[in-house]
Design a protein around this motif. Structure first.
Motif, PDB file in Angstrom:
ATOM      1  N   SER A  99      -5.656  11.874 -14.268  1.00  0.00           N
ATOM      2  CA  SER A  99      -4.324  11.316 -13.979  1.00  0.00           C
ATOM      3  C   SER A  99      -4.171  11.060 -12.478  1.00  0.00           C
ATOM      4  N   GLY A 100      -4.733  11.931 -11.640  1.00  0.00           N
ATOM      5  CA  GLY A 100      -4.696  11.719 -10.195  1.00  0.00           C
ATOM      6  C   GLY A 100      -5.474  10.468  -9.805  1.00  0.00           C
ATOM      7  N   PHE A 101      -6.633  10.279 -10.441  1.00  0.00           N
ATOM      8  CA  PHE A 101      -7.430   9.081 -10.177  1.00  0.00           C
ATOM      9  C   PHE A 101      -6.675   7.825 -10.582  1.00  0.00           C
ATOM     10  N   LEU A 102      -6.053   7.833 -11.754  1.00  0.00           N
ATOM     11  CA  LEU A 102      -5.304   6.664 -12.230  1.00  0.00           C
ATOM     12  C   LEU A 102      -4.142   6.328 -11.295  1.00  0.00           C
ATOM     13  N   LYS A 103      -3.429   7.356 -10.858  1.00  0.00           N
ATOM     14  CA  LYS A 103      -2.298   7.145  -9.954  1.00  0.00           C
ATOM     15  C   LYS A 103      -2.779   6.521  -8.641  1.00  0.00           C
ATOM     16  N   ASP A 104      -3.847   7.077  -8.083  1.00  0.00           N
ATOM     17  CA  ASP A 104      -4.414   6.567  -6.844  1.00  0.00           C
ATOM     18  C   ASP A 104      -4.912   5.132  -7.019  1.00  0.00           C
ATOM     19  N   ARG A 108      -3.557   1.695  -5.070  1.00  0.00           N
ATOM     20  CA  ARG A 108      -4.463   0.829  -4.322  1.00  0.00           C
ATOM     21  C   ARG A 108      -4.388  -0.610  -4.845  1.00  0.00           C
ATOM     22  N   MET A 109      -4.345  -0.763  -6.165  1.00  0.00           N
ATOM     23  CA  MET A 109      -4.272  -2.111  -6.746  1.00  0.00           C
ATOM     24  C   MET A 109      -2.972  -2.811  -6.338  1.00  0.00           C
ATOM     25  N   SER A 110      -1.867  -2.095  -6.317  1.00  0.00           N
ATOM     26  CA  SER A 110      -0.596  -2.722  -5.924  1.00  0.00           C
ATOM     27  C   SER A 110      -0.633  -3.106  -4.455  1.00  0.00           C
ATOM     28  N   THR A 111      -1.261  -2.302  -3.606  1.00  0.00           N
ATOM     29  CA  THR A 111      -1.403  -2.634  -2.189  1.00  0.00           C
ATOM     30  C   THR A 111      -2.248  -3.896  -2.024  1.00  0.00           C
ATOM     31  N   ILE A 112      -3.330  -3.990  -2.747  1.00  0.00           N
ATOM     32  CA  ILE A 112      -4.213  -5.162  -2.674  1.00  0.00           C
ATOM     33  C   ILE A 112      -3.470  -6.411  -3.133  1.00  0.00           C
TER      34      ILE A 112
END
Length: 126
Positions: A99-104, A108-112
């Motif tokens: 879940s931590g990986f998915l959140k991170d 990152r995808m939204s920033t990109i």
């Protein structure tokens, strides 16, 4: 010294055959070390490991009803204790990491995506 199953004793190799070695034990008894009990690795030729007259430590595996004594050299050797294996993560730990990986990843995808849109001048936005 009596020879009992499970005990370790010092014996003298008195004969070698293709299938194993005969060992004279304390008290004048003779036992057999089968070729498969000579070493931890595969033994093709027992003569590469033992010769007549060698003093060896053996472990008494069994004493049959017919008084045949089965011996082992490899089981008489003290082996180092195996290293403890790394702890396997529990399912809860795995779920927490996932879940931590998915959140991170989503952050990152939204920033990109935001950076890509700002380079395009905001075109395509509704």
């Amino acid at each position: 010294m009596s020879v009992e199953a499970g005990s370790k004793v010092i014996g003298k190799v008195t004969g070698i055959k293709p299938f194993g070695a005969f060992v004279e034990l304390p008290g004048g008894k003779t036992g057999l070390v089968h070729i498969s009990e000579v070493a931890d690795k595969y033994v093709e030729d027992i003569n590469e490991h033992l010769k007549v007259g060698d003093q060896i430590e053996v472990k008494v595996l069994t004493i049959g009803e017919d008084n045949k004594i089965s011996l082992s050299i490899k089981k008489a050797q003290d082996k180092p204790k195996p290293k403890p294996r790394a702890k396997t993560p529990s399912p809860e730990d795995f779920e927490k990491k996932l879940s931590g990986f998915l959140k991170d990843s989503e952050e990152r995808m939204s920033t990109i995506k935001r950076q890509a849109e700002s380079r395009r001048g905001g075109r395509g936005r509704k």
